[in-house]
Motif scaffolding. Structure first.
Motif, PDB file in Angstrom:
ATOM      1  N   ALA A 194       0.345  -1.539  -0.338  1.00 52.22           N
ATOM      2  CA  ALA A 194      -0.258  -0.197   0.074  1.00 52.22           C
ATOM      3  C   ALA A 194       1.102   1.341  -0.049  1.00 52.22           C
ATOM      4  O   ALA A 194       0.493   2.826  -0.197  1.00 52.22           O
ATOM      5  CB  ALA A 194      -0.843  -0.210   0.989  1.00 52.22           C
ATOM      6  N   TRP A 195       2.362   1.021   0.726  1.00 50.35           N
ATOM      7  CA  TRP A 195       2.954   2.325   0.249  1.00 50.35           C
ATOM      8  C   TRP A 195       3.298   2.885  -0.771  1.00 50.35           C
ATOM      9  O   TRP A 195       4.529   3.592  -0.858  1.00 50.35           O
ATOM     10  CB  TRP A 195       4.081   2.047   1.316  1.00 50.35           C
ATOM     11  CG  TRP A 195       4.768   1.162   1.502  1.00 50.35           C
ATOM     12  CD1 TRP A 195       4.672   0.098   2.204  1.00 50.35           C
ATOM     13  CD2 TRP A 195       6.223   0.347   0.685  1.00 50.35           C
ATOM     14  NE1 TRP A 195       4.884  -1.214   1.804  1.00 50.35           N
ATOM     15  CE2 TRP A 195       6.473  -0.546   0.665  1.00 50.35           C
ATOM     16  CE3 TRP A 195       6.901   1.878  -0.004  1.00 50.35           C
ATOM     17  CZ2 TRP A 195       7.231  -0.635   0.451  1.00 50.35           C
ATOM     18  CZ3 TRP A 195       8.208   0.403  -0.794  1.00 50.35           C
ATOM     19  CH2 TRP A 195       8.313  -0.251  -0.275  1.00 50.35           C
ATOM     20  N   ILE A 196       3.604   1.826  -2.233  1.00 45.25           N
ATOM     21  CA  ILE A 196       4.358   2.618  -2.981  1.00 45.25           C
ATOM     22  C   ILE A 196       3.995   3.471  -3.917  1.00 45.25           C
ATOM     23  O   ILE A 196       4.495   3.888  -4.354  1.00 45.25           O
ATOM     24  CB  ILE A 196       4.401   0.888  -4.216  1.00 45.25           C
ATOM     25  CG1 ILE A 196       5.012  -0.256  -3.124  1.00 45.25           C
ATOM     26  CG2 ILE A 196       4.559   1.286  -5.265  1.00 45.25           C
ATOM     27  CD1 ILE A 196       6.163   0.034  -3.318  1.00 45.25           C
ATOM     28  N   PRO A 197       2.764   3.965  -3.758  1.00 46.67           N
ATOM     29  CA  PRO A 197       2.272   5.361  -4.433  1.00 46.67           C
ATOM     30  C   PRO A 197       2.572   6.741  -3.373  1.00 46.67           C
ATOM     31  O   PRO A 197       3.021   7.702  -4.279  1.00 46.67           O
ATOM     32  CB  PRO A 197       0.646   4.983  -4.392  1.00 46.67           C
ATOM     33  CG  PRO A 197       0.566   3.552  -4.372  1.00 46.67           C
ATOM     34  CD  PRO A 197       1.495   3.075  -3.541  1.00 46.67           C
ATOM     35  N   VAL A 198       3.095   6.243  -2.678  1.00 47.38           N
ATOM     36  CA  VAL A 198       3.574   7.353  -1.415  1.00 47.38           C
ATOM     37  C   VAL A 198       5.425   7.063  -2.034  1.00 47.38           C
ATOM     38  O   VAL A 198       6.093   8.584  -2.069  1.00 47.38           O
ATOM     39  CB  VAL A 198       3.560   6.903  -0.108  1.00 47.38           C
ATOM     40  CG1 VAL A 198       3.944   8.400   0.488  1.00 47.38           C
ATOM     41  CG2 VAL A 198       2.187   7.594  -0.188  1.00 47.38           C
ATOM     42  N   ALA A 199       5.743   6.105  -2.159  1.00 47.81           N
ATOM     43  CA  ALA A 199       7.310   6.390  -2.765  1.00 47.81           C
ATOM     44  C   ALA A 199       7.799   6.572  -3.302  1.00 47.81           C
ATOM     45  O   ALA A 199       9.140   6.959  -3.881  1.00 47.81           O
ATOM     46  CB  ALA A 199       7.506   4.549  -1.598  1.00 47.81           C
ATOM     47  N   ALA A 200       6.705   6.026  -4.456  1.00 51.34           N
ATOM     48  CA  ALA A 200       7.150   6.628  -5.774  1.00 51.34           C
ATOM     49  C   ALA A 200       7.583   8.200  -6.716  1.00 51.34           C
ATOM     50  O   ALA A 200       8.985   8.249  -7.168  1.00 51.34           O
ATOM     51  CB  ALA A 200       6.470   5.940  -6.765  1.00 51.34           C
ATOM     52  N   PRO A 201       6.749   9.038  -5.689  1.00 48.90           N
ATOM     53  CA  PRO A 201       7.385  10.084  -6.113  1.00 48.90           C
ATOM     54  C   PRO A 201       8.830  10.397  -5.571  1.00 48.90           C
ATOM     55  O   PRO A 201       9.149  11.001  -6.244  1.00 48.90           O
ATOM     56  CB  PRO A 201       6.737  11.077  -5.728  1.00 48.90           C
ATOM     57  CG  PRO A 201       4.822   9.969  -5.216  1.00 48.90           C
ATOM     58  CD  PRO A 201       5.370   8.912  -5.567  1.00 48.90           C
ATOM     59  N   ILE A 202       8.844  10.094  -4.436  1.00 48.34           N
ATOM     60  CA  ILE A 202       9.681  10.369  -3.635  1.00 48.34           C
ATOM     61  C   ILE A 202      11.162  10.125  -4.190  1.00 48.34           C
ATOM     62  O   ILE A 202      12.042  10.750  -4.105  1.00 48.34           O
ATOM     63  CB  ILE A 202      10.059  10.117  -2.016  1.00 48.34           C
ATOM     64  CG1 ILE A 202       8.460  10.581  -1.443  1.00 48.34           C
ATOM     65  CG2 ILE A 202      11.241  10.442  -1.271  1.00 48.34           C
ATOM     66  CD1 ILE A 202       8.159  10.691  -0.330  1.00 48.34           C
ATOM     67  N   ALA A 203      10.713   8.443  -4.639  1.00 49.02           N
ATOM     68  CA  ALA A 203      11.866   7.902  -5.202  1.00 49.02           C
ATOM     69  C   ALA A 203      12.523   8.553  -6.773  1.00 49.02           C
ATOM     70  O   ALA A 203      14.069   8.726  -7.028  1.00 49.02           O
ATOM     71  CB  ALA A 203      11.611   6.090  -5.749  1.00 49.02           C
ATOM     72  N   VAL A 204      11.715   9.222  -7.592  1.00 48.39           N
ATOM     73  CA  VAL A 204      11.834  10.108  -8.580  1.00 48.39           C
ATOM     74  C   VAL A 204      12.668  11.339  -8.544  1.00 48.39           C
ATOM     75  O   VAL A 204      13.489  10.739  -8.999  1.00 48.39           O
ATOM     76  CB  VAL A 204      10.690   9.881  -9.390  1.00 48.39           C
ATOM     77  CG1 VAL A 204      10.477  10.752 -10.654  1.00 48.39           C
ATOM     78  CG2 VAL A 204       9.933   8.825  -9.668  1.00 48.39           C
ATOM     79  N   ILE A 205      12.177  11.993  -7.447  1.00 48.91           N
ATOM     80  CA  ILE A 205      12.933  13.434  -6.986  1.00 48.91           C
ATOM     81  C   ILE A 205      14.164  12.489  -6.195  1.00 48.91           C
ATOM     82  O   ILE A 205      15.321  13.183  -6.768  1.00 48.91           O
ATOM     83  CB  ILE A 205      11.667  13.601  -6.252  1.00 48.91           C
ATOM     84  CG1 ILE A 205      11.013  14.257  -6.574  1.00 48.91           C
ATOM     85  CG2 ILE A 205      12.661  15.316  -5.421  1.00 48.91           C
ATOM     86  CD1 ILE A 205       9.379  14.614  -5.635  1.00 48.91           C
TER      87      ILE A 205
END
Length: 151
Positions: free
Chosen positions: A115-126
């Motif tokens: 469930a936490w992937i959508p939250v972590a994805a933008p942070i990882a991209v940045i």
């Protein structure tokens, strides 16, 4: 050569849309042909392809291949009227398109129960973007500016 690649990738994009769903094939083909003259129509053709992918709910392989064709089409169409010497299909542009397509395909293999992937994805991209930019930045101190001679 750029014009040839723009025509070829545009026809491949229209053909790919036809394979996924036949009903948007005619608008895609019309926009592709108009895109050879007006670049804004090329963007419209890619948007028709993306809409078709979203409506048909295709798999990652089909979406990735149409995305690669759309990228090639936009790169070559955007540079048809560019000055001599501008080459859109360089090793970095093609390599980047392939690497990000493979990365998106690998991302579809992750379990969907996280469930936490959508939250972590933008942070990882940045963070990845910051690492890439940091590697390209020049860390040397700026050369001192000589004072202007007195008048």
């Amino acid at each position: 050569m750029t014009r040839f690649l723009a025509v070829l990738s545009g026809l491949l994009l229209a053909f790919a849309v036809t394979l996924v769903e036949p009903w948007p094939a005619l608008p895609a083909l019309i926009l592709v042909m108009a895109g050879w003259r007006w670049r804004v129509c090329a963007v419209g053709a890619v948007l028709v392809a993306l809409g078709t992918l979203a409506f048909a709910d295709t798999g990652a392989l089909v979406a990735g291949s149409i995305g690669l064709v759309a990228t090639t089409y936009l790169l070559n169409t955007a540079t048809v009227s560019a000055p001599v010497g501008v080459v859109p299909t360089t090793i970095p542009s093609v390599g980047g398109a392939l690497v990000f397509t493979v990365a998106a395909g690998v991302a579809t293999l992750l379990p969907t129960g996280l469930a936490w992937i959508p939250v972590a994805a933008p942070i990882a991209v940045i963070l990845l973007y910051a690492l890439v930019i940091r590697g390209l930045a020049d860390d040397r101190p700026a050369a001192p500016v000589a004072p202007a001679p007195p008048e």
